[in-house]
Design an enzyme around this catalytic site. Structure first.
Site, PDB file in Angstrom:
ATOM      1  N   LYS A  82       0.810  -1.215   0.000  1.00  0.00           N
ATOM      2  CA  LYS A  82       0.000   0.000   0.000  1.00  0.00           C
ATOM      3  C   LYS A  82       0.848   1.271   0.000  1.00  0.00           C
ATOM      4  O   LYS A  82       0.342   2.337  -0.306  1.00  0.00           O
ATOM      5  CB  LYS A  82      -0.980  -0.004   1.182  1.00  0.00           C
ATOM      6  CG  LYS A  82      -0.385   0.344   2.496  1.00  0.00           C
ATOM      7  CD  LYS A  82      -1.510   0.716   3.425  1.00  0.00           C
ATOM      8  CE  LYS A  82      -0.973   0.943   4.804  1.00  0.00           C
ATOM      9  NZ  LYS A  82      -2.014   1.245   5.746  1.00  0.00           N
ATOM     10  N   ASP A  83       2.120   1.158   0.316  1.00  0.00           N
ATOM     11  CA  ASP A  83       2.984   2.340   0.275  1.00  0.00           C
ATOM     12  C   ASP A  83       3.672   2.503  -1.075  1.00  0.00           C
ATOM     13  O   ASP A  83       4.386   3.470  -1.301  1.00  0.00           O
ATOM     14  CB  ASP A  83       4.077   2.241   1.349  1.00  0.00           C
ATOM     15  CG  ASP A  83       3.480   2.232   2.750  1.00  0.00           C
ATOM     16  OD1 ASP A  83       2.425   2.850   2.934  1.00  0.00           O
ATOM     17  OD2 ASP A  83       4.076   1.614   3.639  1.00  0.00           O
ATOM     18  N   ARG A 130      -8.025   8.471   3.845  1.00  0.00           N
ATOM     19  CA  ARG A 130      -8.992   7.395   3.598  1.00  0.00           C
ATOM     20  C   ARG A 130      -9.700   6.991   4.896  1.00  0.00           C
ATOM     21  O   ARG A 130     -10.926   6.855   4.954  1.00  0.00           O
ATOM     22  CB  ARG A 130      -8.258   6.184   3.006  1.00  0.00           C
ATOM     23  CG  ARG A 130      -9.098   4.929   2.847  1.00  0.00           C
ATOM     24  CD  ARG A 130      -8.238   3.746   2.417  1.00  0.00           C
ATOM     25  NE  ARG A 130      -7.215   3.434   3.412  1.00  0.00           N
ATOM     26  CZ  ARG A 130      -7.420   2.710   4.509  1.00  0.00           C
ATOM     27  NH1 ARG A 130      -8.607   2.206   4.742  1.00  0.00           N
ATOM     28  NH2 ARG A 130      -6.456   2.491   5.369  1.00  0.00           N
ATOM     29  N   ARG A 131      -8.914   6.826   5.963  1.00  0.00           N
ATOM     30  CA  ARG A 131      -9.528   6.450   7.242  1.00  0.00           C
ATOM     31  C   ARG A 131     -10.363   7.595   7.789  1.00  0.00           C
ATOM     32  O   ARG A 131     -11.478   7.403   8.285  1.00  0.00           O
ATOM     33  CB  ARG A 131      -8.442   6.067   8.253  1.00  0.00           C
ATOM     34  CG  ARG A 131      -7.766   4.733   7.917  1.00  0.00           C
ATOM     35  CD  ARG A 131      -6.547   4.462   8.780  1.00  0.00           C
ATOM     36  NE  ARG A 131      -5.921   3.183   8.425  1.00  0.00           N
ATOM     37  CZ  ARG A 131      -4.618   2.920   8.554  1.00  0.00           C
ATOM     38  NH1 ARG A 131      -3.796   3.852   9.031  1.00  0.00           N
ATOM     39  NH2 ARG A 131      -4.130   1.754   8.202  1.00  0.00           N
ATOM     40  N   ARG A 148       1.361  10.820  13.212  1.00  0.00           N
ATOM     41  CA  ARG A 148       2.400  10.290  12.322  1.00  0.00           C
ATOM     42  C   ARG A 148       3.415   9.492  13.097  1.00  0.00           C
ATOM     43  O   ARG A 148       3.427   9.464  14.315  1.00  0.00           O
ATOM     44  CB  ARG A 148       3.096  11.446  11.597  1.00  0.00           C
ATOM     45  CG  ARG A 148       2.373  11.879  10.347  1.00  0.00           C
ATOM     46  CD  ARG A 148       3.355  12.246   9.249  1.00  0.00           C
ATOM     47  NE  ARG A 148       4.360  11.220   9.038  1.00  0.00           N
ATOM     48  CZ  ARG A 148       5.540  11.450   8.508  1.00  0.00           C
ATOM     49  NH1 ARG A 148       5.880  12.686   8.182  1.00  0.00           N
ATOM     50  NH2 ARG A 148       6.404  10.474   8.330  1.00  0.00           N
ATOM     51  N   ARG A 154       3.288   5.715  17.149  1.00  0.00           N
ATOM     52  CA  ARG A 154       1.848   5.979  17.206  1.00  0.00           C
ATOM     53  C   ARG A 154       1.228   5.380  18.467  1.00  0.00           C
ATOM     54  O   ARG A 154       0.397   6.004  19.123  1.00  0.00           O
ATOM     55  CB  ARG A 154       1.160   5.417  15.962  1.00  0.00           C
ATOM     56  CG  ARG A 154       1.610   6.128  14.694  1.00  0.00           C
ATOM     57  CD  ARG A 154       0.797   5.700  13.507  1.00  0.00           C
ATOM     58  NE  ARG A 154       1.561   5.846  12.273  1.00  0.00           N
ATOM     59  CZ  ARG A 154       1.043   5.704  11.065  1.00  0.00           C
ATOM     60  NH1 ARG A 154      -0.224   5.425  10.929  1.00  0.00           N
ATOM     61  NH2 ARG A 154       1.790   5.855  10.004  1.00  0.00           N
ATOM     62  N   CYS A 241      -0.404   7.606  -2.559  1.00  0.00           N
ATOM     63  CA  CYS A 241      -0.818   6.883  -1.361  1.00  0.00           C
ATOM     64  C   CYS A 241      -1.492   7.810  -0.357  1.00  0.00           C
ATOM     65  O   CYS A 241      -2.100   7.365   0.595  1.00  0.00           O
ATOM     66  CB  CYS A 241       0.358   6.147  -0.738  1.00  0.00           C
ATOM     67  SG  CYS A 241       1.784   7.184  -0.430  1.00  0.00           S
TER      68      CYS A 241
HETATM   69  N1  LIG Z   1       1.490   3.733   5.929  1.00  0.00           N
HETATM   70  C1  LIG Z   1       2.277   2.996   6.858  1.00  0.00           C
HETATM   71  C2  LIG Z   1       2.034   1.540   6.759  1.00  0.00           C
HETATM   72  N2  LIG Z   1       2.325   0.871   5.634  1.00  0.00           N
HETATM   73  C3  LIG Z   1       1.932  -0.421   5.782  1.00  0.00           C
HETATM   74  C4  LIG Z   1       1.383  -0.559   7.031  1.00  0.00           C
HETATM   75  C5  LIG Z   1       0.791  -1.767   7.582  1.00  0.00           C
HETATM   76  C6  LIG Z   1       1.051  -3.055   6.892  1.00  0.00           C
HETATM   77  C7  LIG Z   1       0.373  -3.274   5.563  1.00  0.00           C
HETATM   78  O1  LIG Z   1      -0.584  -2.601   5.147  1.00  0.00           O
HETATM   79  O2  LIG Z   1       0.808  -4.215   4.901  1.00  0.00           O
HETATM   80  C8  LIG Z   1       1.461   0.679   7.671  1.00  0.00           C
HETATM   81  C9  LIG Z   1       1.024   1.019   9.013  1.00  0.00           C
HETATM   82  C10 LIG Z   1      -0.421   1.354   9.133  1.00  0.00           C
HETATM   83  O3  LIG Z   1      -1.074   1.817   8.182  1.00  0.00           O
HETATM   84  O4  LIG Z   1      -0.947   1.169  10.223  1.00  0.00           O
END
Ligand SMILES: NCc1[nH]cc(CCC(=O)O)c1CC(=O)O
Length: 313
Positions: A82-83, A130-131, A148, A154, A241
């Protein structure tokens, strides 16, 4: 023949866990293979005081890793899908897509058992648009504040009392053996995950068939189909992202079911849709769903979000 592979990785605990995990799997799969880690800092790790949405720039966390691969200092990089930006720089490609873990977002709190229990004015930490968008759409009485840092940071801010609750990806907490911090796994109907959430992806040089041969058994075909559809949707929407876009696909036999969503960060408007079709058409389904969302106003929402980010930076 013995070989050594090097994995470029960020230094956060989650990134290191992910790299170690792939190292262990590769060494288990291939006798005579040695895998080393090359831990590095990225711009995203260095700039800690600005909300990510305002720094912008796709691939804030991956550029340094990519340079190391292009310069031959490393052979692969392990990413949270997702990143990852939807496009790759010339010479590099997404080669491995591993089996998905729990894709859901997790509700984490020291005082409340469920999202539904949060009272009027409760402060929830997340820097994901998104959240934020989906939380406010379902729970307009909440106050969302930026949060952050890596997962540990966090959680510390939550424990210090800055927030009544925070939202994190369940998969990250599970990987770090922090499953006991998860109070509730939020169903995808209430909070559609980000494309690729819960999935590890492996990037390597396009012209490196030897590394690719070693990586090939790591790919999970089912997860790959789902992630291709999700990423195709984001690509057509031209979403980086840091945008309020959710995309989540599931397979039922060979039928792929993709849901997508674009919303205003304040939750005042959400455009959503879903599509179903054969898994072989994963990317076409993603693009088609994006067009459906664009036809219903998603483009205007994204334009406004980008303009807002420009103004604040
Ligand atoms: N943006 C940060 C990030 N990138 C991936 C994950 C979690 C693991 C994943 O999605 O595979 C996280 C932490 C989060 O959003 O809590």
């Amino acid at each position: 023949m013995s070989r050594t592979l090097r994995i470029a990785t960020r230094k956060s605990m989650l990134a290191m866990w992910q790299a170690e995990h792939i190292k262990a799997r590769l060494e288990q799969l291939h006798d005579d293979l040695t895998v080393e880690l090359l831990p590095m800092s990225t711009r995203g790790d260095v700039i800690l005081d600005t909300p990510l949405a305002k720094i912008g720039g796709k691939g804030l966390f991956v550029k340094e890793l990519e340079v190391a691969m292009l310069e031959g200092k490393a052979d692969l990089a392990v990413h949270s899908m997702k990143d990852l930006p939807v496009e790759f720089p010339p010479g590099l490609e997404l080669f491995g897509i591993c089996e998905r873990e729990d894709p859901r977002d997790a509700f984490v709190s020291n005082h409340y058992a469920r999202l539904d229990d949060l009272p009027e004015g409760a402060v929830v930490g997340t820097c994901s648009l998104r959240r934020k968008c989906q939380l406010l759409a379902h729970y307009p009485h909440l106050v969302i504040r930026d949060l952050r840092g890596n997962v540990q940071t966090r959680l510390r801010k939550l424990d210090e009392g800055e927030f009544d609750a925070i939202i994190l990806a369940a998969s990250g907490l599970v990987r770090l053996e922090l499953t006991d911090r998860i109070k509730e796994r939020i169903d995808v109907e209430r909070c559609l995950p980000a494309n690729g959430q819960g999935v590890l992806g492996i990037e390597c040089r396009s012209d490196d068939p030897e590394t690719k041969a070693l990586l090939a058994p790591l790919t999970c075909p089912d997860t790959r189909s789902c992630v291709l559809a999700e990423r195709a949707m984001n690509r057509r929407l031209q979403g980086g992202c840091q945008v309020p876009i959710g995309a989540y696909a599931e397979l039922h036999g060979d039928q792929l079911h993709l849901r997508g969503l674009v919303g205003r960060p304040d939750g005042s408007e959400i455009v959503e849709g879903e599509i179903q079709g054969h898994r072989d058409d994963a990317e076409a389904l993603g693009a088609e769903l994006a067009d459906y969302l664009l036809a219903r106003g998603a483009g205007k929402i994204l334009q406004d979000v980008y303009a807002e980010n420009e103004l604040q930076s």
